[in-house]
Write an enzyme that holds these catalytic residues in place. Structure first.
Site, PDB file in Angstrom:
ATOM      1  N   ASP A 138       0.825  -1.209   0.000  1.00  0.00           N
ATOM      2  CA  ASP A 138       0.000   0.000   0.000  1.00  0.00           C
ATOM      3  C   ASP A 138       0.865   1.267   0.000  1.00  0.00           C
ATOM      4  O   ASP A 138       1.974   1.275   0.538  1.00  0.00           O
ATOM      5  CB  ASP A 138      -0.899  -0.020   1.247  1.00  0.00           C
ATOM      6  CG  ASP A 138      -2.054   0.954   1.140  1.00  0.00           C
ATOM      7  OD1 ASP A 138      -2.355   1.428   0.025  1.00  0.00           O
ATOM      8  OD2 ASP A 138      -2.669   1.249   2.176  1.00  0.00           O
ATOM      9  N   ASN A 194     -10.786  -3.413  -5.851  1.00  0.00           N
ATOM     10  CA  ASN A 194     -10.023  -2.455  -6.661  1.00  0.00           C
ATOM     11  C   ASN A 194     -10.679  -2.128  -8.013  1.00  0.00           C
ATOM     12  O   ASN A 194     -10.305  -1.145  -8.669  1.00  0.00           O
ATOM     13  CB  ASN A 194      -8.572  -2.946  -6.895  1.00  0.00           C
ATOM     14  CG  ASN A 194      -7.690  -2.838  -5.667  1.00  0.00           C
ATOM     15  OD1 ASN A 194      -6.748  -3.613  -5.495  1.00  0.00           O
ATOM     16  ND2 ASN A 194      -7.972  -1.869  -4.794  1.00  0.00           N
TER      17      ASN A 194
END
Ligand code: FPP
Length: 248
Positions: A20, A68
């Site tokens: 991330d 996503n």
């Protein structure tokens, strides 16, 4: 810089990573988000190599989640283009390093080119018996558990299994990770302290290491720091501390 000393005899057998911080890395530099993912891909190359050198047996990375897809189409397409570039540039070296590639997730929804490249990587590395490199793509932990439960429910409805006799091992056999060990160490970069639907079943006893470092800045030295942190933990699995067990 590493603060402690890495014990080469206690390298985690399975490391999982939530990569991330690519977007924030790019934003800070005034670059588009895809440039952050590109820098993240460069990081990934180095981390895969270091894990293999250290003797990690399984490395699992969260490259694209079932959630996503909500991102802008340009970013989603950019990530899959990077996946193709990654395989193009690394497949030869992955083979030389005896790395076996596998995929966790439902990849049929991915763009054709990405699916073809992945299949090429799976085929080219299928006989390698060094590190197993698992790429989670269109992966969601809840969905994975649901799919396994559906398979068991179908068998039960057909009278092939007794619902009362279903074991944890039966459920695990239906997960994408069937046959390999749960992660010993789960690392999340980018400052957030959550699992975000990653390896929910398998991570029950994983040691969690969170770092503020954005993924594109996460170097092999940072990885070694996380392993040193892991090695300092006392894994109890619901039992006693090493001190109380009398082993320390
Ligand atoms: C999370 O950062 C990262 C991703 C969703 C994509 C990860 C992709 C790569 C590391 C490169 C591609 C490599 C392969 C093998 C596909 P974020 O975008 O959520 O960052 P932010 O929280 O700062 O916005």
């Amino acid at each position: 810089m590493n603060t402690g000393k890495l014990d080469p005899a206690r390298i985690p057998a399975h490391i999982a990573m939530v990569m991330d911080g690519n977007g924030r890395w790019a934003k800070e530099k005034g670059m588009p988000r895809v440039a952050g993912h590109n820098a993240g891909m460069q990081s990934l190359k180095e981390i895969v190599k270091r894990c293999s050198v250290l003797g990690v047996k399984h490395l699992t990375v969260y490259a694209f989640s079932t959630e996503n897809w909500k991102r802008p189409q340009e970013e989603v397409g950019g990530i899959f283009k990077l996946l193709v570039l990654y395989i193009n540039s690394e497949l030869k070296e992955l083979c030389e390093n005896n790395v076996k590639v596998s995929v966790l997730g439902e990849i049929d929804r991915l763009p054709d080119e990405a699916v073809q490249k992945l299949q090429e990587a799976l085929e080219a590395t299928k006989d390698n018996d060094g590190m197993e490199f698992h790429i989670a793509l269109n992966y969601g932990g809840r969905r994975e558990i649901l799919l396994s439960v559906q398979k068991l429910a179908k068998l039960a409805a057909e009278g092939k299994i007794d619902p009362e006799s279903i074991t944890e091992a039966d459920l695990e056999a239906g997960l994408f990770t069937a046959g390999f060990p749960d992660p010993d160490l789960l690392i999340r970069t980018g400052g957030e302290k959550r699992l975000s639907n990653f390896l929910l079943w398998q991570g029950a006893y994983s040691e969690l290491v969170f770092t503020d470092t954005w993924w594109p800045d996460f170097t092999p030295d940072c990885l070694e720091d996380a392993i040193i942190e892991y090695q300092s933990r006392d894994r109890r699995y619901g039992g006693l501390t090493a001190e109380k067990r009398g082993t320390k």
